[in-house]
Design an enzyme around this catalytic site. Structure first.
Site, mmCIF file in Angstrom:
data_model
loop_
_atom_site.group_PDB
_atom_site.id
_atom_site.type_symbol
_atom_site.label_atom_id
_atom_site.label_comp_id
_atom_site.label_asym_id
_atom_site.label_seq_id
_atom_site.Cartn_x
_atom_site.Cartn_y
_atom_site.Cartn_z
ATOM 1 C CG ASN A 95 40.094 19.380 16.820
ATOM 2 O OD1 ASN A 95 39.436 18.349 16.637
ATOM 3 N ND2 ASN A 95 41.289 19.368 17.390
ATOM 4 C CD1 TRP A 96 33.435 20.257 15.991
ATOM 5 C CD2 TRP A 96 32.056 18.549 15.502
ATOM 6 N NE1 TRP A 96 32.398 20.759 15.267
ATOM 7 C CE2 TRP A 96 31.534 19.742 14.943
ATOM 8 C CE3 TRP A 96 31.362 17.357 15.315
ATOM 9 C CZ2 TRP A 96 30.336 19.751 14.217
ATOM 10 C CZ3 TRP A 96 30.178 17.369 14.591
ATOM 11 C CH2 TRP A 96 29.666 18.565 14.056
ATOM 12 C CE LYS A 97 40.741 19.792 20.972
ATOM 13 N NZ LYS A 97 41.564 20.297 22.044
ATOM 14 C CD GLU B 87 45.500 23.747 18.062
ATOM 15 O OE1 GLU B 87 44.387 24.256 18.004
ATOM 16 O OE2 GLU B 87 45.685 22.547 18.344
ATOM 17 C CD GLU C 217 43.744 17.443 22.328
ATOM 18 O OE1 GLU C 217 42.966 16.931 21.498
ATOM 19 O OE2 GLU C 217 43.531 18.549 22.876
ATOM 20 N N GLY D 196 42.455 24.062 25.816
ATOM 21 C CA GLY D 196 41.480 23.547 26.775
ATOM 22 C C GLY D 196 41.695 24.045 28.198
ATOM 23 C CG HIS E 245 45.445 18.385 18.010
ATOM 24 N ND1 HIS E 245 45.551 18.195 19.366
ATOM 25 C CD2 HIS E 245 44.731 19.528 17.839
ATOM 26 C CE1 HIS E 245 44.904 19.180 19.984
ATOM 27 N NE2 HIS E 245 44.410 19.997 19.081
ATOM 28 C CB SER F 64 41.617 29.081 25.489
ATOM 29 O OG SER F 64 41.926 27.931 26.254
ATOM 30 N N GLY G 274 38.585 24.402 19.575
ATOM 31 C CA GLY G 274 38.165 23.168 20.227
ATOM 32 C C GLY G 274 36.819 23.367 20.907
ATOM 33 N N GLY G 275 36.853 23.564 22.200
ATOM 34 C CA GLY G 275 35.639 23.656 23.025
ATOM 35 C C GLY G 275 34.529 24.521 22.434
HETATM 36 P P1 13P Z 1 40.383 24.630 22.820
HETATM 37 O O1 13P Z 1 39.783 25.661 21.888
HETATM 38 O O2 13P Z 1 39.361 23.807 23.525
HETATM 39 O O3 13P Z 1 41.397 25.247 23.738
HETATM 40 O O4 13P Z 1 41.173 23.601 21.889
HETATM 41 C C1 13P Z 1 42.057 24.075 20.956
HETATM 42 C C2 13P Z 1 42.466 22.957 20.080
HETATM 43 O O5 13P Z 1 43.174 22.053 20.498
HETATM 44 C C3 13P Z 1 41.971 22.953 18.700
HETATM 45 O O6 13P Z 1 42.624 21.987 17.948
#
Ligand code: 13P
Length: 246
Positions: A9-11, A164, A96, A170, A94, A210, A231-232
């Site tokens: 997930n590149w956000k 999640e 967010e 994050g 998600h 994470s 994510g990251g």
């Molecule tokens: P991180 O891997 O950066 O913690 O993010 C997880 C995430 O929200 C994937 O959708």
């Protein structure tokens, strides 16, 4: 029996050309992957990244979709629009989006049903906040998110669920493999009771929060965990490829 699925997930990161560069780097690194590999990119990147992944084993995903077929919804994107660009997966609900953009279990439900009707595979996100976990509300929250968010879904294995925990996103804090396994097991038991035991055994449930090369193999080694939503670490080709090869 359940094929693992690792999705990035590149956000809201990178420009389209940087995204193309990333998948070009990624393609040879994950060419022999045994799991499904997906990149969920910003809407502006879908066309270019979609072209770049053509002919490879990397599947294209979006980060949201609107439930209406078309119409006066400024700024929104429909299933048809995504499909024409070769999108196969779409992240829905998600944390967010729930936190910053007013997403509710009801809108998650509408998006999920629309995506399924249009042949897209939703990756439906659920998870509790730190406060909810500390006050022993994790199960209550997940039960609500699953029963409300997936209401009316005929065949649950057509979608993917991503567990999640918000406190792990994050933050660098990962749920322990036992915590993640136990909570995903709980989600599966809810699916079994609310929908059907067979669906529960078949549906793929990812862990997200994470996840990185150093903890991917222990998480993926757990019985209930069928993949990761990253994510990251999905923003670096080498890191993401190492997770894919956990
Ligand atoms: P991180 O891997 O950066 O913690 O993010 C997880 C995430 O929200 C994937 O959708």
């Amino acid at each position: 029996m359940r094929k693992p699925i690792i999705a990035g997930n590149w956000k809201m990161n990178m420009t389209p050309s940087q995204g193309v560069q990333l998948v070009e780097e990624l393609k040879p690194l994950v060419a022999d992957a045994t799991c499904d590999v997906v990149v969920c990119v910003p809407a502006t990147h879908l066309h270019a990244v979609g072209q770049a992944v053509k002919g490879s084993n990397i599947k294209l995903g979006a980060q949201n979709v609107h439930f209406a077929k078309s119409g006066a919804y400024t700024g929104e994107i429909s299933c048809d629009m995504l499909k024409e660009l070769g999108v196969e997966y779409v992240i829905i609900g998600h944390s967010e989006r729930r936190q910053y953009f007013g997403e509710t279990d009801q809108t998650v439900n509408k998006r999920t049903l629309a995506a399924l009707e249009n042949g897209l595979t939703p990756i439906v996100c659920v998870g509790e906040s730190l406060e909810e976990r500390e006050s022993n509300k994790t199960e209550e929250v997940l039960l609500r998110q699953i029963t409300e968010g997936l209401k009316g879904v005929e065949n649950i294995p057509d979608l993917v669920i991503a567990y999640e925990p918000i406190w792990a996103i994050g933050t660098g804090v990962t749920a322990t493999k036992e915590q993640a396994n136990e909570t995903i097991g709980y989600i599966r038991s809810v699916i079994a009771k609310t929908f059907c035991p067979k669906c529960a055994a078949k549906v793929r449930i990812q862990y997200g929060g994470s996840m990185k090369p150093s903890n991917a193999s222990e998480l993926m080694g757990m019985e209930e965990i069928d993949g990761g939503l990253i994510g990251g670490a999905s923003l670096k080709a080498v890191d993401f490829s190492q997770i894919v090869k956990y």
